[in-house]
Enzyme design. Structure first.
Site, short mmCIF file in Angstrom:
data_model
loop_
_atom_site.label_atom_id
_atom_site.label_comp_id
_atom_site.label_asym_id
_atom_site.label_seq_id
_atom_site.Cartn_x
_atom_site.Cartn_y
_atom_site.Cartn_z
N LYS A 59 0.84 -1.20 0.00
CA LYS A 59 0.00 0.00 0.00
C LYS A 59 0.88 1.25 0.00
O LYS A 59 2.07 1.18 0.30
CB LYS A 59 -0.87 0.04 1.27
CG LYS A 59 -1.98 -0.97 1.32
CD LYS A 59 -2.83 -0.74 2.57
CE LYS A 59 -3.94 -1.78 2.67
NZ LYS A 59 -4.91 -1.75 1.58
N ARG A 77 -9.99 -11.89 1.78
CA ARG A 77 -10.77 -13.00 1.23
C ARG A 77 -10.06 -14.34 1.41
O ARG A 77 -10.70 -15.38 1.49
CB ARG A 77 -11.06 -12.71 -0.25
CG ARG A 77 -9.84 -12.62 -1.12
CD ARG A 77 -10.10 -11.91 -2.45
NE ARG A 77 -10.32 -10.46 -2.24
CZ ARG A 77 -10.53 -9.60 -3.25
NH1 ARG A 77 -10.57 -10.03 -4.49
NH2 ARG A 77 -10.72 -8.33 -2.99
N1 BES Z 1 -8.14 -3.83 4.15
C1 BES Z 1 -8.29 -3.43 2.80
C2 BES Z 1 -9.61 -2.73 2.52
C3 BES Z 1 -9.86 -1.42 3.19
C4 BES Z 1 -9.64 -0.25 2.51
C5 BES Z 1 -10.36 -1.36 4.47
C6 BES Z 1 -9.90 0.96 3.11
C7 BES Z 1 -10.62 -0.15 5.08
C8 BES Z 1 -10.39 1.02 4.39
C9 BES Z 1 -8.20 -4.65 1.89
O1 BES Z 1 -7.43 -5.70 2.34
C10 BES Z 1 -7.61 -4.20 0.62
O2 BES Z 1 -6.48 -3.81 0.62
N2 BES Z 1 -8.38 -4.29 -0.43
C11 BES Z 1 -7.93 -3.92 -1.73
C12 BES Z 1 -8.48 -4.95 -2.68
C13 BES Z 1 -7.93 -4.87 -4.05
C14 BES Z 1 -6.47 -5.18 -4.06
C15 BES Z 1 -8.71 -5.82 -4.92
C16 BES Z 1 -8.46 -2.53 -2.05
O3 BES Z 1 -9.53 -2.18 -1.57
O4 BES Z 1 -7.78 -1.80 -2.76
MN MN Z 2 -5.39 -5.49 1.84
#
Ligand code: BES
Ligand code: MN
Ligand code: ZN
Length: 505
Positions: free
Chosen positions: A277, A351
């Site tokens: 991230k 997931r």
């Molecule tokens: N934990 C995050 C999702 C999230 C984002 C929670 C903002 C709370 C606030 C999750 O694991 C994630 O990183 N999801 C990705 C998925 C993508 C790679 C398909 C996302 O949302 O970008």
């Molecule tokens: Mn994530």
């Protein structure tokens, strides 16, 4: 320790350091809400011009304090704006809940408080007390100095205080609020202080002395079982993954009861892994275990309420970090039960851990499975920070949405379309694809992926990525940080399941 009382007395005659009443903002200006009538007459005609001088409009969140000069038995009157009078019941409950939250923070130094907010039925009474208890939540773990002391005595005034169902709702509200506060405490704890092994310990401690049994599976047990999702995601962290399995069976109930399985995402910190991230994107990622915290605390609340249903809950705990042992994009993981998944983005980790938990849940043959997860930024984009996304079977989704309406939470139905199902099943080398780089509809893709592991049992998925964490200042019954969103919905939903089992029997 604070003590809570429910009384039918008049707010003008109740003794306390402060009495709180609500006011609606309407076309004519301000109008006092139900519960405040006596206060209004004690002040007579002087109140309206005084409010106008104070600039009080009744807008939601607004507060004004008026010394009563002997007009009431309390020295201080606190008026809380409830906003425009809502047209529907769910909005009215939420307005009162939010107003009570504001009241808690506006009376932080009073030793005793009386709440004379709208409380004409059990639902309103419950929202007054929960709103107050949640709005007054303070997370003090990392403060070296004492914070404000909560009031010693809190009295909720209601014209129907003597009714049994109202007294019941009042008692239940304390149990439910304690559970929401428990979720907030865990979510707000720094990720370095709540790694999967520590969180598992905390859960084991929390169930002691309750009717909930906990079993902790450590990394050796998970490897042995073949929980490849948890092992894969947790592999990059020096703190190993855990799966905590909870079980509650009602003792006082004879005859068949419904069986609810709850599965929660418990990523104690989400760095994204190798698909890392941005710095900003990581800032709040200690919140990524909110789903697990919620299913654990919901199970505890259901047990404390003694609801007539069976609950099994799965807290899927792992830390998503970067190291030489982290999973890579392109790796193939084998989920518990044997299905293989091609990992294409290590940041879509939730997931993977949920897949193990869902398959474990199906083995118990529950009547319903509900999972809760801060799963996708896509649902934050779509619905913002106040509304949760709900996917799944209409028979489960409908009652969940309704449970939310009664308990101050909004969940919005989202679809799982055939095209995302095809994409999930479209991996070139494994049974399933965990991710693809289509930019749109990522929340739907994630839900379709989860559904693959539900063995076609009745199921719903709550994506709480937006409302699970509140980045702003305290507002209404929400305080900064973890919100505990989805807990009241789950407990209310469990109530409907237990009522159904009771009426079937
Ligand atoms: N934990 C995050 C999702 C999230 C984002 C929670 C903002 C709370 C606030 C999750 O694991 C994630 O990183 N999801 C990705 C998925 C993508 C790679 C398909 C996302 O949302 O970008
Ligand atoms: Mn994530
Ligand atoms: Zn995550």
């Amino acid at each position: 320790m604070t003590s809570y009382h429910l009384r039918g007395a008049s707010p003008a005659k109740t003794r306390a350091d402060a009495v709180v009443v609500g006011a609606w903002k309407d076309a004519k200006g301000v109008s006092l809400a139900d519960g405040a009538v006596d206060v209004g007459s004690a002040f007579g005609r002087s109140l309206r011009p005084m409010l106008s001088t104070l600039g009080f409009t009744g807008k939601a969140g607004e507060v004004t304090r008026i010394p009563t000069g002997g007009k009431l038995s309390t020295p201080l009157l606190v008026l809380v704006g409830l906003g425009e009078r809502p047209l529907d019941r769910a909005a009215e409950l939420l307005a009162v809940r939010r107003g009570a939250g504001v009241a808690a923070r506006s009376t932080a130094n009073a030793a005793s408080v009386a709440l004379a907010l709208p409380a004409d039925d059990a639902g309103l009474v419950r929202n007054v007390l929960e709103g107050y208890l949640l709005g007054g939540y303070v997370f003090a773990r990392y403060r070296s100095k004492d914070t404000d002391k909560p009031a010693g005595t809190v009295t909720v005034l209601s014209p129907v205080a003597r009714r049994q169902e109202v007294a019941g709702a009042f008692a239940d509200a304390q149990v439910v609020s304690a559970a929401v506060r428990g979720v907030r405490d865990w979510v707000n704890t720094a990720a370095g202080d709540l790694t999967p092994p520590v969180f598992a310990e905390e859960i084991s401690k929390a169930v002691k002395g309750t009717k909930v049994k906990a079993k902790v599976l450590d990394e050796a047990a998970l490897a042995e079982l073949g929980c490849g999702g948890l092992m894969g995601v947790g592999g990059g962290s020096s703190a190993p993954p855990r799966l905590v399995e909870l079980r509650y069976s009602p003792t006082s109930h004879t005859g068949p009861v419904a069986h609810l399985a709850l599965v929660g995402k418990g990523i104690t910190f989400d760095s994204g892994g190798l698909s890392i991230k941005t710095a900003k994107g990581m800032e709040t990622m200690k919140c990524d275990m909110a789903g697990a915290a919620t299913v654990v605390q919901a199970t505890l609340a259901i047990a404390r309420l003694g609801l007539a249903l069976q609950v099994t809950a799965y807290a899927c705990l792992a830390e998503n970090m970067v190291s030489g042992s982290a999973m890579r994009p392109g790796d193939v993981l084998t989920i518990y039960g044997g299905r293989t998944v091609e990992v294409l983005n290590t940041d879509a980790e939730g997931r993977l851990v949920l897949a193990d938990g869902l398959v474990r849940a199906t083995e118990q043959e529950p009547d319903v499975i509900v999972d809760v997860a801060t799963l996708t930024g896509h649902m934050v984009q779509a619905l913002g920070g106040k509304v949760g996304a709900v996917f799944g079977d209409e028979d489960v989704v409908g009652p969940l949405v309704e449970a939310g309406r009664q308990s101050g939470e909004k969940h919005w139905r989202m679809p799982i379309t055939q095209d995302v199902v095809d994409r999930v099943r479209g991996s070139k080398i494994a049974d399933l694809a965990q991710h693809d780089w289509t930019r749109w509809g990522g929340g739907l893709f994630a839900a379709a992926f989860l559904r693959e592991f539900t063995a076609e049992r009745p199921w719903a998925h709550l994506d709480i990525a937006g409302p699970g964490f509140h980045s702003g200042a305290a507002a209404g019954h929400w305080t900064p940080g973890g919100t505990g969103f989805a807990l009241t919905t789950l407990v209310d939903y469990a109530r409907t399941l237990s009522a159904r089992a009771a009426s079937d029997a």
